[in-house]
Motif scaffolding. Sequence first.
Motif, PDB file in Angstrom:
ATOM      1  N   GLY A 217       0.716  -0.994  -0.030  1.00  0.00           N
ATOM      2  CA  GLY A 217       0.105   0.025  -0.059  1.00  0.00           C
ATOM      3  C   GLY A 217       0.736   1.235  -0.082  1.00  0.00           C
ATOM      4  O   GLY A 217       0.585   1.962   0.626  1.00  0.00           O
ATOM      5  N   PHE A 218       1.914   1.172  -0.506  1.00  0.00           N
ATOM      6  CA  PHE A 218       2.688   2.495  -0.920  1.00  0.00           C
ATOM      7  C   PHE A 218       1.990   3.720  -1.656  1.00  0.00           C
ATOM      8  O   PHE A 218       2.283   4.835  -1.605  1.00  0.00           O
ATOM      9  N   VAL A 219       1.052   3.140  -2.418  1.00  0.00           N
ATOM     10  CA  VAL A 219      -0.001   4.133  -3.007  1.00  0.00           C
ATOM     11  C   VAL A 219      -1.400   3.727  -2.772  1.00  0.00           C
ATOM     12  O   VAL A 219      -1.657   2.362  -2.361  1.00  0.00           O
ATOM     13  N   PRO A 220      -2.291   4.563  -2.533  1.00  0.00           N
ATOM     14  CA  PRO A 220      -3.616   4.162  -2.012  1.00  0.00           C
ATOM     15  C   PRO A 220      -4.559   3.543  -3.007  1.00  0.00           C
ATOM     16  O   PRO A 220      -5.622   3.796  -2.894  1.00  0.00           O
ATOM     17  N   PHE A 221      -4.015   2.698  -3.856  1.00  0.00           N
ATOM     18  CA  PHE A 221      -4.904   2.083  -5.162  1.00  0.00           C
ATOM     19  C   PHE A 221      -4.147   0.979  -5.373  1.00  0.00           C
ATOM     20  O   PHE A 221      -3.218   0.377  -4.934  1.00  0.00           O
ATOM     21  N   ASN A 222      -4.772   0.169  -6.449  1.00  0.00           N
ATOM     22  CA  ASN A 222      -4.133  -1.307  -6.899  1.00  0.00           C
ATOM     23  C   ASN A 222      -3.447  -0.883  -8.457  1.00  0.00           C
ATOM     24  O   ASN A 222      -3.948   0.211  -9.100  1.00  0.00           O
ATOM     25  N   ILE A 223      -2.347  -1.509  -8.666  1.00  0.00           N
ATOM     26  CA  ILE A 223      -1.672  -1.681  -9.993  1.00  0.00           C
ATOM     27  C   ILE A 223      -2.118  -2.790 -10.758  1.00  0.00           C
ATOM     28  O   ILE A 223      -2.235  -3.695 -10.449  1.00  0.00           O
ATOM     29  N   ASN A 224      -2.248  -2.262 -12.281  1.00  0.00           N
ATOM     30  CA  ASN A 224      -2.183  -3.325 -13.097  1.00  0.00           C
ATOM     31  C   ASN A 224      -1.144  -2.719 -14.108  1.00  0.00           C
ATOM     32  O   ASN A 224      -1.397  -2.287 -14.777  1.00  0.00           O
ATOM     33  N   PRO A 225      -0.146  -3.854 -13.835  1.00  0.00           N
ATOM     34  CA  PRO A 225       1.094  -3.449 -14.969  1.00  0.00           C
ATOM     35  C   PRO A 225       0.735  -4.138 -16.221  1.00  0.00           C
ATOM     36  O   PRO A 225      -0.223  -4.999 -16.336  1.00  0.00           O
ATOM     37  N   HIS A 226       1.601  -3.786 -17.216  1.00  0.00           N
ATOM     38  CA  HIS A 226       1.577  -4.411 -18.736  1.00  0.00           C
ATOM     39  C   HIS A 226       0.054  -4.165 -19.135  1.00  0.00           C
ATOM     40  O   HIS A 226      -0.598  -5.207 -19.718  1.00  0.00           O
ATOM     41  N   TYR A 227      -0.380  -3.040 -18.688  1.00  0.00           N
ATOM     42  CA  TYR A 227      -1.927  -2.851 -19.136  1.00  0.00           C
ATOM     43  C   TYR A 227      -2.052  -2.849 -20.762  1.00  0.00           C
ATOM     44  O   TYR A 227      -1.231  -2.476 -21.528  1.00  0.00           O
ATOM     45  N   LEU A 228      -3.036  -3.736 -21.248  1.00  0.00           N
ATOM     46  CA  LEU A 228      -3.354  -4.251 -22.446  1.00  0.00           C
ATOM     47  C   LEU A 228      -4.861  -3.537 -23.005  1.00  0.00           C
ATOM     48  O   LEU A 228      -5.692  -3.865 -22.340  1.00  0.00           O
ATOM     49  N   ASP A 229      -4.845  -2.942 -24.109  1.00  0.00           N
ATOM     50  CA  ASP A 229      -6.152  -2.411 -24.660  1.00  0.00           C
ATOM     51  C   ASP A 229      -6.701  -3.794 -25.341  1.00  0.00           C
ATOM     52  O   ASP A 229      -6.131  -4.491 -25.843  1.00  0.00           O
ATOM     53  N   PRO A 230      -8.089  -3.722 -25.302  1.00  0.00           N
ATOM     54  CA  PRO A 230      -8.635  -4.914 -26.079  1.00  0.00           C
ATOM     55  C   PRO A 230      -8.282  -4.949 -27.422  1.00  0.00           C
ATOM     56  O   PRO A 230      -7.909  -3.891 -28.113  1.00  0.00           O
ATOM     57  N   ASP A 231      -8.099  -5.924 -28.068  1.00  0.00           N
ATOM     58  CA  ASP A 231      -7.999  -6.339 -29.280  1.00  0.00           C
ATOM     59  C   ASP A 231      -9.033  -6.442 -30.169  1.00  0.00           C
ATOM     60  O   ASP A 231      -9.628  -7.463 -30.108  1.00  0.00           O
ATOM     61  N   PRO A 232      -9.599  -5.327 -30.839  1.00  0.00           N
ATOM     62  CA  PRO A 232     -10.877  -5.787 -31.711  1.00  0.00           C
ATOM     63  C   PRO A 232     -10.650  -6.683 -32.874  1.00  0.00           C
ATOM     64  O   PRO A 232     -11.843  -7.399 -33.023  1.00  0.00           O
ATOM     65  N   THR A 233      -9.739  -7.237 -33.365  1.00  0.00           N
ATOM     66  CA  THR A 233      -9.695  -8.420 -34.038  1.00  0.00           C
ATOM     67  C   THR A 233      -9.604  -9.781 -33.607  1.00  0.00           C
ATOM     68  O   THR A 233      -9.540 -10.766 -34.190  1.00  0.00           O
ATOM     69  N   SER A 234      -9.601  -9.841 -32.188  1.00  0.00           N
ATOM     70  CA  SER A 234      -9.387 -11.262 -31.528  1.00  0.00           C
ATOM     71  C   SER A 234     -10.682 -11.987 -31.522  1.00  0.00           C
ATOM     72  O   SER A 234     -11.703 -11.651 -31.299  1.00  0.00           O
ATOM     73  N   LYS A 235     -10.616 -13.379 -31.999  1.00  0.00           N
ATOM     74  CA  LYS A 235     -11.473 -14.165 -31.759  1.00  0.00           C
ATOM     75  C   LYS A 235     -11.440 -15.012 -30.536  1.00  0.00           C
ATOM     76  O   LYS A 235     -12.325 -16.066 -30.468  1.00  0.00           O
TER      77      LYS A 235
END
Lengths: 235, 235
Positions: free
Chosen positions: B150-168
């Motif tokens: 809790g060094f920061v007052p929130f959670n981290i999501n590293p390697h954040y990835l945007d949705p891939d609109p072409t994914s099946k």
Amino acid sequence: MKKIIIASTSTVYGSDFLEYLLEDLIIFFKSVETILFIPYAKPGGISHDEYTKKVSNAFLKIDKMVKGIHEFEDPKLAIKNAEAIFVGGGNTFVLLNQLYKNNLIDDLKTSVLGGTPYLGTSAGSNICGLTINTTNDMPIVYPPSFKTFGFVPFNINPHYLDPDPTSKHMGETRETRIMEFHKFNTQPVIGLREGSWLAVNGNSITLKGRITARIFEQGKSPYEVSPETELNTLN
Amino acid sequence: MKKIIIASTSTVYGSDFLEYLLEDLIIFFKSVETILFIPYAKPGGISHDEYTKKVSNAFLKIDKMVKGIHEFEDPKLAIKNAEAIFVGGGNTFVLLNQLYKNNLIDDLKTSVLGGTPYLGTSAGSNICGLTINTTNDMPIVYPPSFKTFGFVPFNINPHYLDPDPTSKHMGETRETRIMEFHKFNTQPVIGLREGSWLAVNGNSITLKGRITARIFEQGKSPYEVSPETELNTLN
């Protein structure tokens, strides 16, 4: 005699919920009128009612009734009396946490080992293995244990994905993750691609669907197995 | 005064380990000769020695010595005496489990809150948030808790990835997963894309790098924040 379908996914691309499995489910649920549905994995956080409605609509196509476990006053009794059980996908941690919270692990185990037909998809398949250590889900809640039913003597990795050679993303591939799992755990893992499932009949475990599955054993190179392969010696 | 870098990744595509950060690390570690490295996340299950060697080679480029915590007889004392600390990526569950096992959570917390510079990448960044409930890693071991510094007052999501609109592929997108997290948890989550980091100086938390980050707050639509945005009011 155990009678279980462990499916990678509920939905394959371009088709409706459970559609690709319906032909097989007609046979699997032949002598069943009503299916007990366990909606605890709450995909996208939807309500138990909403999820049960979606499942109910899918099973109407093959003339099966569906009742959600949350509709019963006593979920233990609901499991005991169930003709058949379906545990759907969503978040594996949320699912397992709720099963522990409601103290249903032993009831489900007894029921399925006693012959009640069980269909699992995605998170509902993960819990058929020895542990949920090979789920792909985000650990959004902390369950009291990662141990689960062990209906098969290995772990499941549903929605198995092959590495994308064009990716510039530096996260681990699925294969890397499972090989890391084997630095800390000994049981085999079966990577079930979407559209694949395992059919368990007593001691027989057979790969079903049209595509191969990927097997990871500790200390061996991963390898592919074809549909109709018997996997009961994998442990 | 807290002095922390929370980086999405150690390595951006097409460049060497830590290379994209080195210019900033020269400044960050200006008055530091030796960095204590915590290799517990063991990427790909490599040994603590191998991982420390890799990190050591990277820091040689900016004339810093590196010592692995596993080289010390007393890891608690190693943390207490450290001039600076680096916790590298790998598997977040393995990392946190080892920190609990060695009883080092409080020592690290005390040291970093007391002003010892801390660099985290990937798994080492996840543990800077409130919990590891938003890691992308496979849960290959079961830690005694998901709670962390809790060094920061929130959670981290590293390697954040945007949705891939072409994914099946029918698995959940990262955004779906984080929104599911908010069905069960209240703290905000910051999706840090590769090449981004947070610079924490005392009470100031600033987004660094060249790209935006995605913020998820319970009950709000996710939104983007630009580099140099102050995030200390996010809680």
